[in-house]
Structures are given as structure tokens and as C-alpha cells.
Design a protein around this motif. Sequence first.
Motif, PDB file in Angstrom:
ATOM      1  N   SER A   1      -2.570  -4.642   4.685  1.00 41.67           N
ATOM      2  CA  SER A   1      -1.895  -3.406   5.098  1.00 41.67           C
ATOM      3  C   SER A   1      -1.368  -3.557   6.519  1.00 41.67           C
ATOM      4  CB  SER A   1      -2.818  -2.194   4.935  1.00 41.67           C
ATOM      5  OG  SER A   1      -3.529  -1.946   6.102  1.00 41.67           O
ATOM      6  N   ARG A   2      -2.075  -4.374   7.343  1.00 38.69           N
ATOM      7  CA  ARG A   2      -1.556  -4.653   8.681  1.00 38.69           C
ATOM      8  C   ARG A   2      -0.224  -5.402   8.589  1.00 38.69           C
ATOM      9  NH1 ARG A   2      -6.345  -5.790  10.760  1.00 38.69           N
ATOM     10  NH2 ARG A   2      -6.183  -8.013  10.374  1.00 38.69           N
ATOM     11  N   LYS A   3      -0.212  -6.394   7.689  1.00 42.69           N
ATOM     12  CA  LYS A   3       1.019  -7.186   7.517  1.00 42.69           C
ATOM     13  C   LYS A   3       2.169  -6.336   6.976  1.00 42.69           C
ATOM     14  CE  LYS A   3      -0.984 -10.944   5.490  1.00 42.69           C
ATOM     15  NZ  LYS A   3      -0.935 -12.038   4.533  1.00 42.69           N
ATOM     16  N   MET A   4       1.799  -5.390   6.101  1.00 42.83           N
ATOM     17  CA  MET A   4       2.812  -4.520   5.493  1.00 42.83           C
ATOM     18  C   MET A   4       3.515  -3.655   6.535  1.00 42.83           C
ATOM     19  SD  MET A   4       1.142  -3.067   2.079  1.00 42.83           S
ATOM     20  CE  MET A   4       1.737  -1.401   2.008  1.00 42.83           C
ATOM     21  N   ASN A   5       2.729  -3.256   7.550  1.00 43.20           N
ATOM     22  CA  ASN A   5       3.277  -2.333   8.542  1.00 43.20           C
ATOM     23  C   ASN A   5       3.661  -3.026   9.844  1.00 43.20           C
ATOM     24  OD1 ASN A   5       2.861  -0.025   6.860  1.00 43.20           O
ATOM     25  ND2 ASN A   5       0.679  -0.236   7.280  1.00 43.20           N
ATOM     26  N   ALA A   6       3.570  -4.359   9.849  1.00 41.17           N
ATOM     27  CA  ALA A   6       3.893  -5.087  11.074  1.00 41.17           C
ATOM     28  C   ALA A   6       5.372  -4.926  11.404  1.00 41.17           C
ATOM     29  CB  ALA A   6       3.547  -6.559  10.901  1.00 41.17           C
ATOM     30  N   SER A   7       5.647  -4.655  12.690  1.00 44.34           N
ATOM     31  CA  SER A   7       7.054  -4.562  13.076  1.00 44.34           C
ATOM     32  C   SER A   7       7.595  -5.978  13.193  1.00 44.34           C
ATOM     33  CB  SER A   7       7.186  -3.822  14.406  1.00 44.34           C
ATOM     34  OG  SER A   7       6.411  -4.463  15.388  1.00 44.34           O
ATOM     35  N   GLY A   8       8.833  -6.155  12.833  1.00 44.80           N
ATOM     36  CA  GLY A   8       9.441  -7.475  12.940  1.00 44.80           C
ATOM     37  C   GLY A   8       9.260  -8.331  11.696  1.00 44.80           C
ATOM     38  N   ALA A   9       8.401  -7.894  10.746  1.00 43.63           N
ATOM     39  CA  ALA A   9       8.247  -8.652   9.510  1.00 43.63           C
ATOM     40  C   ALA A   9       9.465  -8.418   8.625  1.00 43.63           C
ATOM     41  CB  ALA A   9       6.983  -8.219   8.792  1.00 43.63           C
ATOM     42  N   SER A  10       9.880  -9.451   7.902  1.00 46.59           N
ATOM     43  CA  SER A  10      11.034  -9.288   7.021  1.00 46.59           C
ATOM     44  C   SER A  10      10.635  -8.459   5.796  1.00 46.59           C
ATOM     45  CB  SER A  10      11.547 -10.658   6.577  1.00 46.59           C
ATOM     46  OG  SER A  10      10.626 -11.239   5.683  1.00 46.59           O
ATOM     47  N   GLU A  11      11.635  -7.943   5.099  1.00 46.94           N
ATOM     48  CA  GLU A  11      11.373  -7.143   3.899  1.00 46.94           C
ATOM     49  C   GLU A  11      10.602  -7.958   2.881  1.00 46.94           C
ATOM     50  OE1 GLU A  11      11.898  -3.840   3.222  1.00 46.94           O
ATOM     51  OE2 GLU A  11      12.235  -3.894   5.389  1.00 46.94           O
ATOM     52  N   LYS A  12      10.899  -9.259   2.831  1.00 50.96           N
ATOM     53  CA  LYS A  12      10.248 -10.146   1.881  1.00 50.96           C
ATOM     54  C   LYS A  12       8.760 -10.293   2.217  1.00 50.96           C
ATOM     55  CE  LYS A  12      11.660 -14.397  -0.402  1.00 50.96           C
ATOM     56  NZ  LYS A  12      12.702 -15.420  -0.469  1.00 50.96           N
ATOM     57  N   ASP A  13       8.473 -10.505   3.513  1.00 48.77           N
ATOM     58  CA  ASP A  13       7.071 -10.619   3.938  1.00 48.77           C
ATOM     59  C   ASP A  13       6.304  -9.341   3.622  1.00 48.77           C
ATOM     60  OD1 ASP A  13       7.590 -13.107   4.882  1.00 48.77           O
ATOM     61  OD2 ASP A  13       7.833 -12.507   6.982  1.00 48.77           O
ATOM     62  N   LYS A  14       6.978  -8.218   3.838  1.00 57.08           N
ATOM     63  CA  LYS A  14       6.336  -6.926   3.584  1.00 57.08           C
ATOM     64  C   LYS A  14       6.034  -6.756   2.100  1.00 57.08           C
ATOM     65  CE  LYS A  14       8.068  -4.338   7.520  1.00 57.08           C
ATOM     66  NZ  LYS A  14       9.074  -3.374   7.971  1.00 57.08           N
ATOM     67  N   ALA A  15       6.980  -7.195   1.262  1.00 54.53           N
ATOM     68  CA  ALA A  15       6.778  -7.081  -0.185  1.00 54.53           C
ATOM     69  C   ALA A  15       5.616  -7.973  -0.627  1.00 54.53           C
ATOM     70  CB  ALA A  15       8.049  -7.453  -0.930  1.00 54.53           C
ATOM     71  N   GLU A  16       5.533  -9.178  -0.046  1.00 53.86           N
ATOM     72  CA  GLU A  16       4.419 -10.075  -0.385  1.00 53.86           C
ATOM     73  C   GLU A  16       3.095  -9.451   0.022  1.00 53.86           C
ATOM     74  OE1 GLU A  16       5.214 -13.882   1.337  1.00 53.86           O
ATOM     75  OE2 GLU A  16       6.707 -14.401  -0.184  1.00 53.86           O
ATOM     76  N   ALA A  17       3.076  -8.838   1.206  1.00 57.22           N
ATOM     77  CA  ALA A  17       1.851  -8.185   1.681  1.00 57.22           C
ATOM     78  C   ALA A  17       1.482  -7.019   0.769  1.00 57.22           C
ATOM     79  CB  ALA A  17       2.028  -7.700   3.113  1.00 57.22           C
ATOM     80  N   ARG A  18       2.508  -6.332   0.256  1.00 55.54           N
ATOM     81  CA  ARG A  18       2.233  -5.187  -0.614  1.00 55.54           C
ATOM     82  C   ARG A  18       1.631  -5.640  -1.947  1.00 55.54           C
ATOM     83  NH1 ARG A  18       6.747  -0.825  -2.534  1.00 55.54           N
ATOM     84  NH2 ARG A  18       5.557  -0.006  -4.280  1.00 55.54           N
ATOM     85  N   VAL A  19       2.117  -6.789  -2.445  1.00 58.63           N
ATOM     86  CA  VAL A  19       1.544  -7.339  -3.675  1.00 58.63           C
ATOM     87  C   VAL A  19       0.057  -7.632  -3.466  1.00 58.63           C
ATOM     88  CG1 VAL A  19       1.568  -9.318  -5.245  1.00 58.63           C
ATOM     89  CG2 VAL A  19       3.722  -8.309  -4.498  1.00 58.63           C
ATOM     90  N   GLU A  20      -0.254  -8.265  -2.319  1.00 58.97           N
ATOM     91  CA  GLU A  20      -1.655  -8.555  -1.988  1.00 58.97           C
ATOM     92  C   GLU A  20      -2.466  -7.271  -1.872  1.00 58.97           C
ATOM     93  OE1 GLU A  20      -1.808 -10.775   1.605  1.00 58.97           O
ATOM     94  OE2 GLU A  20      -1.488 -12.702   0.600  1.00 58.97           O
ATOM     95  N   PHE A  21      -1.900  -6.297  -1.169  1.00 60.12           N
ATOM     96  CA  PHE A  21      -2.600  -5.041  -0.942  1.00 60.12           C
ATOM     97  C   PHE A  21      -2.963  -4.363  -2.267  1.00 60.12           C
ATOM     98  CE2 PHE A  21      -2.621  -0.437  -0.141  1.00 60.12           C
ATOM     99  CZ  PHE A  21      -3.624  -0.378   0.799  1.00 60.12           C
ATOM    100  N   GLU A  22      -2.001  -4.333  -3.187  1.00 61.28           N
ATOM    101  CA  GLU A  22      -2.244  -3.703  -4.491  1.00 61.28           C
ATOM    102  C   GLU A  22      -3.372  -4.398  -5.241  1.00 61.28           C
ATOM    103  OE1 GLU A  22       1.403  -3.585  -6.661  1.00 61.28           O
ATOM    104  OE2 GLU A  22       2.225  -1.942  -5.472  1.00 61.28           O
TER     105      GLU A  22
END
Lengths: 181, 64
Positions: A149-170
Motif C-alpha cells: 500500500s506504501r508503494k501504491m501511494n508513493a509519489s513519483g511511481a509510474s502507473e504501471k508500478d502502482k498497478a503492480e503494487a495493487r495486484v500485490e495488495f489485493e
Amino acid sequence: MLFRSALVAVRSAANFSARRLYASEAGSGGKLRLNFALPHQTILKDFEAIQVNIQSSEGDMGILADHVPTIAQLANGGVIEILAADNKPRKFFVEYLFILPHTAQSSSPVSGGFAIINPDSSLNINAVEAVAVEDLDAEAARKGADEASRKMNASGASEKDKAEARVEFELFEAVLAAAKV
Amino acid sequence: MSFFWREVGLTYLHVSNISAAALRRSLKPDAKLAALKREEQFIKMAKWANGKAGDVKLLYKDQA
């Protein structure tokens, strides 16, 4: 639940379609035969089950013998519960997988991350990873969820990185839900 | 149904593997040890010429 009513709608629609034939023509003898395989391991082969419960994205699904070949998609992370005549509980936790209808009468296609309900009441489940529910560590999942969830909300992360983090989070959230049971 | 990961260009295999890796990391120590051994994957390759195998090379994921 919204998903539940959608599933009921899908099921009743299926009852009126030509697919119905597969269920009524099935020569299964009322038995559900389950093949459950991972790339590195065959968990169950030609296993006679009474009922298999899966968590699909449209709600929980119980599969009995002579089930209408169905499409449903499992949520990212879910429990597969297998009920057999010996009454020994078997619960597995799997990541992503799909349920596909099998329309041809020939042998079933096998690919990663799919579960296939065949007209002859055999059920094939394939996933990249599946583990026994007892082996889940809630503490590790909690840590993983926090980090994701930290990675999902990190500023400067690309949309792709955020999506990967969201998959992990789920997935971690699903592990937590399963480990509590 | 559209998937959020599809919209940013991730493929099903990619997402499925991320998910599987996350699952391996949320196991109890004993099970985790065995599961993490599976994580390492490589391709063993050799180029054949004139009916003979060349040098065998190991390709790891991060080199692909």
C-alpha cells in the motif's frame, strides 16, 4: 450482494440457452472428478469430490457434479475448498484463476491459471501457485500489505508500478481474509 | 470486464506471477523456504551446429 445477484442472473440465463444440453447429457454418474495441478506439482488427480467451492469475482461458487459449463473468474487470491466423501477438509489458497466453459467434447485444454468445468463433470483447476491454508502466515501478509500500500501511494511511481503494487495488495488482503478462518 | 492492470499494459501472465510471488512471501517459514526455491528459474540453452551441441549457457530471468 450485488455480485451474487449477477451470478444468479448468469446462471438462469445459462439454463435457457443451448448450453443446458451439456449438463443434461453428462454421463458422469453424479460424480465430480477433480484435477488440480500447478506447474511444479499435481495436487489432486482424478479425485472424486462431492463439491468444490471456489471464490470467483462474481461471488462464491459451489460446483457439484453435472454443473453447467460456466465462465467465472476468481478474484485475485481465493480459497478452494474441496469436500469429499471421507469428510477430511481440504482447503487451498490460490492466486488468480479463471473458470472457463468447455464447449468441445474432446479432451480439455490445459493452460496456466484456469479452471475448466467439463461436460462430463470433470473439473480441471490450474494455477501458478496454490498452498494449504494452514501454511499461510497472517503476520507476513500484514507486512506485505503495508509495504504494497506504501508503494501504491508513493509519489513519483509510474502507473504501471502502482498497478503492480495493487495486484500485490489485493493478494495480501485475500491471504489475511483466508488466514483468519 | 476490464482490469485495472490491463489498462496500464500489464499482461495476465505478468500479473499472475506477481500474485504468485506475493503468495510465496506470505507463507510460514517452513513452507516459505520450499516455495522460494521454486522462484529461481532459468533456461538452459545450447546452440547446435553441424549435429553437435555448442557450449551450454544458463540464462536467468534478469538477463533475459
